[in-house]
Design an enzyme around this catalytic site. Structure first.
Site, PDB file in Angstrom:
ATOM      1  CD  GLU A  78      -3.080  -0.825   2.153  1.00 17.86           C
ATOM      2  OE1 GLU A  78      -4.162  -0.406   1.709  1.00 17.86           O
ATOM      3  OE2 GLU A  78      -2.856  -1.012   3.374  1.00 17.86           O
ATOM      4  CG  HIS A  97      -2.432   2.962   5.855  1.00 14.96           C
ATOM      5  ND1 HIS A  97      -3.795   3.209   5.801  1.00 14.96           N
ATOM      6  CD2 HIS A  97      -2.285   1.624   5.664  1.00 14.96           C
ATOM      7  CE1 HIS A  97      -4.418   2.067   5.576  1.00 14.96           C
ATOM      8  NE2 HIS A  97      -3.538   1.088   5.495  1.00 14.96           N
ATOM      9  CG  HIS A  99      -5.270  -1.746   9.193  1.00 12.58           C
ATOM     10  ND1 HIS A  99      -4.532  -2.873   8.947  1.00 12.58           N
ATOM     11  CD2 HIS A  99      -5.204  -0.992   8.065  1.00 12.58           C
ATOM     12  CE1 HIS A  99      -4.038  -2.808   7.707  1.00 12.58           C
ATOM     13  NE2 HIS A  99      -4.424  -1.676   7.157  1.00 12.58           N
ATOM     14  CG  HIS A 169      -8.246  -0.451   4.536  1.00  9.75           C
ATOM     15  ND1 HIS A 169      -7.713  -0.183   3.311  1.00  9.75           N
ATOM     16  CD2 HIS A 169      -7.198  -0.745   5.325  1.00  9.75           C
ATOM     17  CE1 HIS A 169      -6.396  -0.328   3.342  1.00  9.75           C
ATOM     18  NE2 HIS A 169      -6.071  -0.673   4.565  1.00  9.75           N
TER      19      HIS A 169
END
Ligand code: MN
Length: 236
Positions: A78, A97, A99, A169
């Protein structure tokens, strides 16, 4: 390698460990920094669990989010999240980034917006936008940002905000420095927890846009205090 660059690589490793310590990242998630000498490049660890990243694990990526310098180590799938946001947002110097679990509900309940409930998360402004990957990847994707087009679509959803939720996500947070991006990733998660708790009690009073802006400006001057504490907690 210059001393400044070696220091930056060490700080990126530290940021990975701080975020792991706070449960923002676990085996997954990543943090990058725009390359200080080549602004269309960025620095990001090779594909590995953030809590174990060292300075030697940091790779350099070009404007297409592909590794440069012939580095053949395995990159994060990603990485396009980072590359495309750096292209779209010149003010973004660092990106996280993750989760992180308290954020996910706000990406999957369309009637509820993640908004700042206390001064530490003024950077959430008028509320975080939600990126719906079905827009661009259809109904059968694995939800990952696997290419430049998906990264660009995510950057478009982020717009001029600091935080974008990714439906089903996780989330992505940008900052004007590594310290600010780490701070925001941690406090976005804290805000999500407090907001969910508050909503169970009754109607919530959120920060106004003016309060959010003023609190964000104040908190920019306090980043070192948080960074120093969090660094001490991971034992460096
Ligand atoms: Mn992800």
């Amino acid at each position: 390698m210059s001393t400044a660059h070696a220091t930056l690589l060490a700080e990126i490793a530290t940021a990975n460990r701080i975020l792991a310590h706070h449960g923002v990242v676990d085996a997954f998630g990543h943090v990058s920094v725009r390359h200080p000498e080549k602004p269309d490049h960025f620095l990001l660890a090779r594909s590995m669990a953030p809590g174990t990243v060292t300075a030697d694990d940091i790779m350099v990526f070009g404007p297409g989010s592909e590794a440069v310098n012939g580095d053949e180590r395995r990159p994060y799938l990603e990485r396009y999240i980072h590359g495309e946001i750096y292209l779209a947002r010149p003010d973004a110097i660092s990106i996280v980034h993750s989760h992180s679990p308290s954020m996910v509900p706000f990406g999957v309940v369309p009637s509820v917006k993640l908004r700042p409930v206390f001064h530490m998360s003024g950077f959430l402004g008028k509320g975080a936008p939600v990126f719906e990957i079905r827009c661009c990847a259809g109904d059968d994707s694995d939800l990952l940002i696997r290419n430049r087009a998906l990264g660009a679509a995510l950057a478009k959803s982020l717009g001029e905000d600091t935080t974008v939720l990714m439906r089903g996500h996780g989330s992505t947070v940008v900052g004007g420095s590594l310290h600010e991006a780490v701070y925001r990733a941690i406090y976005a998660e804290v805000n999500a927890k407090i907001q969910a708790t508050s909503m169970q009690l009754g109607d919530v009073t959120y920060l106004t846009e003016g309060e959010a802006q003023a609190a964000m400006t104040t908190n920019r001057g306090q980043l070192a205090r948080a960074w120093n504490l969090w660094t001490s907690q991971i034992g460096t």
